[in-house]
Design an enzyme around this catalytic site. Structure first.
Site, PDB file in Angstrom:
ATOM      1  N   ASN A   1       0.885  -1.060   0.011  1.00  0.00           N
ATOM      2  CA  ASN A   1       0.128  -0.013  -0.086  1.00  0.00           C
ATOM      3  C   ASN A   1       1.046   1.155  -0.014  1.00  0.00           C
ATOM      4  OD1 ASN A   1      -1.860   2.083   0.498  1.00  0.00           O
ATOM      5  ND2 ASN A   1      -2.470   1.189   2.402  1.00  0.00           N
ATOM      6  N   LYS A  36      -0.034   4.114  -0.073  1.00  0.00           N
ATOM      7  CA  LYS A  36      -0.721   5.391   0.408  1.00  0.00           C
ATOM      8  C   LYS A  36      -0.383   6.764  -0.452  1.00  0.00           C
ATOM      9  CE  LYS A  36      -0.276   3.049   4.734  1.00  0.00           C
ATOM     10  NZ  LYS A  36      -0.372   3.183   6.245  1.00  0.00           N
ATOM     11  N   HIS A  64      -9.437   1.030   4.933  1.00  0.00           N
ATOM     12  CA  HIS A  64      -8.207   1.256   5.585  1.00  0.00           C
ATOM     13  C   HIS A  64      -8.455   1.824   6.964  1.00  0.00           C
ATOM     14  CE1 HIS A  64      -4.002   2.407   6.248  1.00  0.00           C
ATOM     15  NE2 HIS A  64      -3.660   1.187   5.711  1.00  0.00           N
ATOM     16  N   GLU A 120      -6.836   4.336   7.924  1.00  0.00           N
ATOM     17  CA  GLU A 120      -6.716   5.764   7.534  1.00  0.00           C
ATOM     18  C   GLU A 120      -8.158   6.339   7.200  1.00  0.00           C
ATOM     19  OE1 GLU A 120      -2.943   5.186   5.453  1.00  0.00           O
ATOM     20  OE2 GLU A 120      -2.252   4.685   7.616  1.00  0.00           O
ATOM     21  N   GLU A 173      -5.330  -5.116  10.558  1.00  0.00           N
ATOM     22  CA  GLU A 173      -4.374  -4.233  10.632  1.00  0.00           C
ATOM     23  C   GLU A 173      -4.596  -3.415  11.958  1.00  0.00           C
ATOM     24  OE1 GLU A 173      -2.493  -2.722   6.707  1.00  0.00           O
ATOM     25  OE2 GLU A 173      -4.002  -1.667   6.855  1.00  0.00           O
ATOM     26  N   GLY A 195       2.392   2.127  10.863  1.00  0.00           N
ATOM     27  CA  GLY A 195       3.403   3.146  10.839  1.00  0.00           C
ATOM     28  C   GLY A 195       4.258   3.567  12.047  1.00  0.00           C
ATOM     29  N   SER A 224       3.613  -2.328  10.218  1.00  0.00           N
ATOM     30  CA  SER A 224       4.794  -2.240  10.577  1.00  0.00           C
ATOM     31  C   SER A 224       5.732  -3.566  10.190  1.00  0.00           C
ATOM     32  CB  SER A 224       5.438  -1.931  11.830  1.00  0.00           C
ATOM     33  OG  SER A 224       4.832  -0.860  12.297  1.00  0.00           O
TER      34      SER A 224
HETATM   35  O1  LIG Z   1      -1.361   0.415   6.769  1.00  0.00           O
HETATM   36  C1  LIG Z   1      -0.511  -0.304   6.385  1.00  0.00           C
HETATM   37  C2  LIG Z   1      -0.707  -1.188   5.121  1.00  0.00           C
HETATM   38  O2  LIG Z   1      -1.924  -0.930   4.510  1.00  0.00           O
HETATM   39  C3  LIG Z   1       0.628  -0.563   7.306  1.00  0.00           C
HETATM   40  O3  LIG Z   1       1.515   0.217   7.211  1.00  0.00           O
HETATM   41  P1  LIG Z   1       3.144   0.238   7.559  1.00  0.00           P
HETATM   42  O4  LIG Z   1       3.654  -1.007   7.007  1.00  0.00           O
HETATM   43  O5  LIG Z   1       3.708   1.467   7.119  1.00  0.00           O
HETATM   44  O6  LIG Z   1       2.946   0.096   9.337  1.00  0.00           O
END
Ligand SMILES: O=C(CO)COP(=O)(O)O
Length: 247
Positions: free
Chosen positions: A10, A12, A94, A96, A164, A170, A210
């Protein structure tokens, strides 16, 4: 166990045409031609560009879409548009989208339903906040998110569930293999009891939060972890190690 290992990257809201060239290069050089089920989720404005440059054995996902076919929805994109440019997947729900943009369980579920009706494959994301985990509500939250989706999904064969935990995204704080396995196993049990045994056995539940080249192998050993959804590390060479975590 017959579930095929699945890895999604992803991206983002990161990168640009120039920086993506590095990603194309390491994917072209290092990914064996027989990889299965690798998908990258790309900012919508770059979907077409990435489609034209990505190795052909990697599928393309949008990171969001709206819940209806067309109309006066400024700024949104539809599943039909995603398919039109040759992408076959969409990431929905997601954390976010849920937590920064306030998407409700119901809206996420409606988007999933419409995307499936239009023939897209869906990476459906769920996960609890740190405060929810600390107050012992992890299962309550993920089951509630699953329950909303359940009413809108007729064909689970085109769905991958991404667990997740929000506190792991992150932050560099990965769930331990045991923590992730516990939730994945509980999810599979919930699916068996609330959807069907067949879906519980066959649906892939991937972990995100992560994931890196160095922790992916331990996580991939767990029997209910069927792959990963990778954020930060999907922009780097180590993504290839993650794709190969079970090889
Ligand atoms: O949100 C994520 C994948 O959709 C995970 O993000 P990270 O791998 O940067 O923690």
């Amino acid at each position: 166990m017959t579930r095929k290992f699945f890895v999604g990257g992803n991206w983002k809201m990161n990168g640009n045409k120039e920086s993506y060239k590095e990603i194309f290069a390491f994917l072209n050089e290092n990914l064996s031609s027989d990889v299965e089920d690798v998908v990258v989720g790309v900012p919508s404005i770059y979907l077409d560009y990435v489609k034209n440059n990505l190795p052909k054995n990697i599928a393309l996902a949008a990171q969001n879409c709206y819940k209806v076919e067309k109309g006066a929805f400024t700024g949104e994109i539809s599943p039909d548009m995603i398919k039109d440019i040759g992408a076959t997947w969409v990431i929905l729900g997601h954390s976010e989208r849920r937590n920064v943009f306030g998407e409700s369980d119901e809206l996420v579920a409606e988007k999933i339903g419409h995307s499936l009706e239009k023939g897209l494959h869906v990476i459906a994301c769920i996960g609890e906040l740190l405060s929810e985990r600390e107050s012992g509500k992890t299962n309550e939250v993920v089951f509630r998110q699953m329950n909303a989706m359940k009413n809108h999904i007729k064909d689970w064969s085109k769905v991958v569930i991404a667990y997740e935990p929000v506190w792991a995204i992150g932050t560099g704080k990965t769930a331990t293999p045991a923590q992730a396995q516990e939730v994945h196993q509980d999810l599979r049990k919930w699916i068996s009891e609330n959807i069907s045994k067949d879906v519980a056995e066959n649906v892939r539940i991937i972990y995100g939060g992560s994931v890196t080249g160095s922790n992916c192998r331990e996580l991939a050993k767990e029997k209910d972890i069927d792959g990963f959804l990778v954020g930060g590390a999907s922009l780097k060479k180590e993504f290839v190690q993650i794709v190969n975590a079970r090889v």
